[in-house]
Design a protein around this motif. Structure first.
Motif, PDB file in Angstrom:
ATOM      1  N   TRP A   3      -0.328   0.737   4.169  1.00  0.00           N
ATOM      2  CA  TRP A   3       0.428   0.719   2.918  1.00  0.00           C
ATOM      3  C   TRP A   3      -0.086   1.835   2.015  1.00  0.00           C
ATOM      4  CZ3 TRP A   3      -1.919  -4.111   4.441  1.00  0.00           C
ATOM      5  CH2 TRP A   3      -1.039  -4.934   5.153  1.00  0.00           C
TER       6      TRP A   3
ATOM      7  N   SER B 107       6.202  -5.445   3.981  1.00  0.00           N
ATOM      8  CA  SER B 107       5.461  -4.189   3.821  1.00  0.00           C
ATOM      9  C   SER B 107       5.903  -3.373   2.609  1.00  0.00           C
ATOM     10  CB  SER B 107       5.542  -3.348   5.079  1.00  0.00           C
ATOM     11  OG  SER B 107       6.872  -2.956   5.286  1.00  0.00           O
ATOM     12  N   GLN B 108       7.212  -3.391   2.312  1.00  0.00           N
ATOM     13  CA  GLN B 108       7.668  -2.616   1.150  1.00  0.00           C
ATOM     14  C   GLN B 108       7.096  -3.160  -0.144  1.00  0.00           C
ATOM     15  OE1 GLN B 108      11.866  -2.221   0.844  1.00  0.00           O
ATOM     16  NE2 GLN B 108      12.100  -2.035   3.046  1.00  0.00           N
TER      17      GLN B 108
ATOM     18  N   ASP C 126       3.280  -2.204  -0.741  1.00  0.00           N
ATOM     19  CA  ASP C 126       3.021  -0.857  -1.234  1.00  0.00           C
ATOM     20  C   ASP C 126       2.780  -0.909  -2.733  1.00  0.00           C
ATOM     21  OD1 ASP C 126       3.191   0.512   1.120  1.00  0.00           O
ATOM     22  OD2 ASP C 126       5.333   0.896   0.971  1.00  0.00           O
TER      23      ASP C 126
ATOM     24  N   GLU D 180      10.733   8.389  -2.285  1.00  0.00           N
ATOM     25  CA  GLU D 180      11.317   7.044  -2.245  1.00  0.00           C
ATOM     26  C   GLU D 180      12.085   6.749  -3.531  1.00  0.00           C
ATOM     27  OE1 GLU D 180       7.912   4.912   0.542  1.00  0.00           O
ATOM     28  OE2 GLU D 180       7.780   4.795  -1.630  1.00  0.00           O
TER      29      GLU D 180
ATOM     30  N   LYS E 274      14.129   3.468  -0.967  1.00  0.00           N
ATOM     31  CA  LYS E 274      12.946   3.035  -0.238  1.00  0.00           C
ATOM     32  C   LYS E 274      13.312   2.098   0.900  1.00  0.00           C
ATOM     33  CE  LYS E 274       8.487   0.997  -1.028  1.00  0.00           C
ATOM     34  NZ  LYS E 274       7.345   1.130  -1.867  1.00  0.00           N
ATOM     35  N   GLY E 275      12.659   2.244   2.017  1.00  0.00           N
ATOM     36  CA  GLY E 275      12.846   1.339   3.140  1.00  0.00           C
ATOM     37  C   GLY E 275      14.122   1.619   3.909  1.00  0.00           C
ATOM     38  N   LYS E 276      14.448   0.682   4.818  1.00  0.00           N
ATOM     39  CA  LYS E 276      15.611   0.896   5.683  1.00  0.00           C
ATOM     40  C   LYS E 276      16.911   0.854   4.892  1.00  0.00           C
ATOM     41  CE  LYS E 276      14.173  -0.922  10.122  1.00  0.00           C
ATOM     42  NZ  LYS E 276      13.531  -2.212   9.810  1.00  0.00           N
TER      43      LYS E 276
END
Lengths: 246, 163
Positions: free
Chosen positions: A180, B31-32, B35, B42, B47-49
């Motif tokens: 992370w 997980s997002q 962070d 991002e 951000k992310g998928k």
């Protein structure tokens, strides 16, 4: 292959072995503490960015490594205690837990004291700091669970299971800074690459690591011997020992 | 190994592996959220998928490297603004009114917490300095990185405006 270990499953033999090893670790700990502290605090060069504040690394990093190392040792001892049902392993887990908890607390405290001047904050809920805090709670949980039962065989079993399951947290702490994005920086020495710290600063750090390890071994052996005496107090050899020393 | 020990070992290993993968999957799913901050890329591209974009007015943290030459200070107060960038991506501007941490420098990684003013501007209420894992004496750093390091200086006038 493991035959040479068998006699040490007897409490008396382990007690005697711990007594033989204790002074060596104690002396080595004192010597390397003095050497490492003097070298690290007075003679190592100041960091190009952080100046003298970086010297807290000589306490912070060894205690953080020990906090995870001690937990891993506890997990190995707990596994042996549960599978082979060796009572001494459970005693070792109980002997190690408070020492590891203190290392974890030192790592968190020195980290906060380091973070304030460098980052600008005592505490940030990033993955590294949070998982290390969870490690402290795991230690406290193991200690509490072990002391919650008056039947120590049951207590050892319960604390052992918690120790093993909680070990999952150790790799999470280690890799948190890679998995992370965190405020905490990545690994400096605990990686499969050249340490990202200059030689004159690295040596005192390694000596401090040795000091913390030997200190842990010495304190653990003292606690382990006490634990054996308490749990075996009804045995004739303990009574004889006490009569002899009285 | 006798069968009873084998059985106990199997039970314990499957317990640890089972719980381990449960924790692993949970952390992977989260997980997002674990962070600590958005990177400039991002923030701009999502951000992310699912390419989630923060909305104007959201409280968030932004982390990146201070673009050299973009730090502009107000000579009368502690107001400062600078640009952040990550691996060559888009640039996000941070506005801040307060004392910057000692380690704040051009080219340094920082993490700022604040509210999103518009798509690429964050008004920060807190700026934290992030440092890397490298430690070296000043002489080595100078010859290796070719830069001198110094603390930011404030004039008395600038400090008066502090609240």
């Amino acid at each position: 292959m493991w035959k040479f270990l068998h006699p040490y499953a007897k409490a008396q033999r382990s007690y005697e072995l711990a007594g033989t090893l204790l002074p060596w670790f104690a002396v080595l700990a004192v010597v390397s503490f003095v050497l490492g502290t003097a070298w690290g605090l007075a003679f190592a060069p100041a960091d190009y960015q952080q100046g003298d504040s970086f010297r807290i690394i000589y306490i912070h990093v060894p205690s953080a490594i020990m906090s995870m190392g001690v937990y891993t040792s506890m997990a190995i001892a707990a596994l042996i205690g549960l599978v082979w049902q060796i009572r001494l392993s459970d005693m070792a887990v109980a002997a190690m837990a408070p020492v590891g908890a203190v290392f974890t607390f030192i790592a968190l405290f020195t980290g906060a004291a380091w973070g304030k001047p460098m980052w600008g904050a005592w505490w940030v809920w990033d993955a590294r700091l949070t998982s290390e805090l969870i490690l402290l709670f795991l230690y406290l949980g193991v200690i509490a669970l072990y002391n919650a039962f008056s039947d120590k065989a049951l207590a050892g079993k319960a604390a052992g299971i918690l120790t093993l399951v909680g070990w999952i947290n150790v790799p999470i702490i280690h890799f948190s800074v890679e998995w992370w994005n965190t405020l905490h920086q990545g690994a400096t020495i605990t990686k499969f690459a050249k340490p990202s710290i200059a030689g004159p600063m690295l040596w005192p750090l390694l000596i401090m690591l040795l000091a913390f390890t030997c200190y842990f071994a010495a304190v653990m052996l003292i606690r382990f011997r006490n634990e054996i005496l308490i749990r075996e107090s009804h045995r004739p050899w303990v009574k004889q020992l006490l009569l002899k020393s009285a | 190994m006798n069968p009873r020990r084998k059985k106990r070992l199997t039970i314990i290993l499957s317990l640890v592996i089972g719980l381990g993968s449960a924790v692993g999957l949970t952390l992977f799913a989260l997980s997002q959220n674990i962070d600590l901050f958005y990177t400039p890329t991002e923030l701009v591209q999502g951000k992310g998928k699912d390419k989630r974009l923060p909305e104007v007015g959201d409280r968030l943290r932004i982390g990146g490297m201070v673009v050299p030459g973009t730090v502009s200070r107000d000579s009368q107060s502690l107001r400062v603004s600078f640009d952040l960038v990550d691996a060559g991506g888009p640039i996000v501007t941070v506005e801040y009114d307060g004392i910057l941490p000692d380690l704040f420098r051009e080219g340094q990684g920082i993490v700022a917490m604040g509210t999103l003013k518009d798509a690429t501007t964050v008004v920060a209420s807190e700026v934290l300095a992030k440092h890397d894992e490298e430690y070296m004496p000043a002489e080595v750093a100078e010859s290796l990185k070719g830069m001198k390091h110094f603390k930011p200086e404030y004039t008395d006038e600038q400090l008066k405006g502090q609240h």
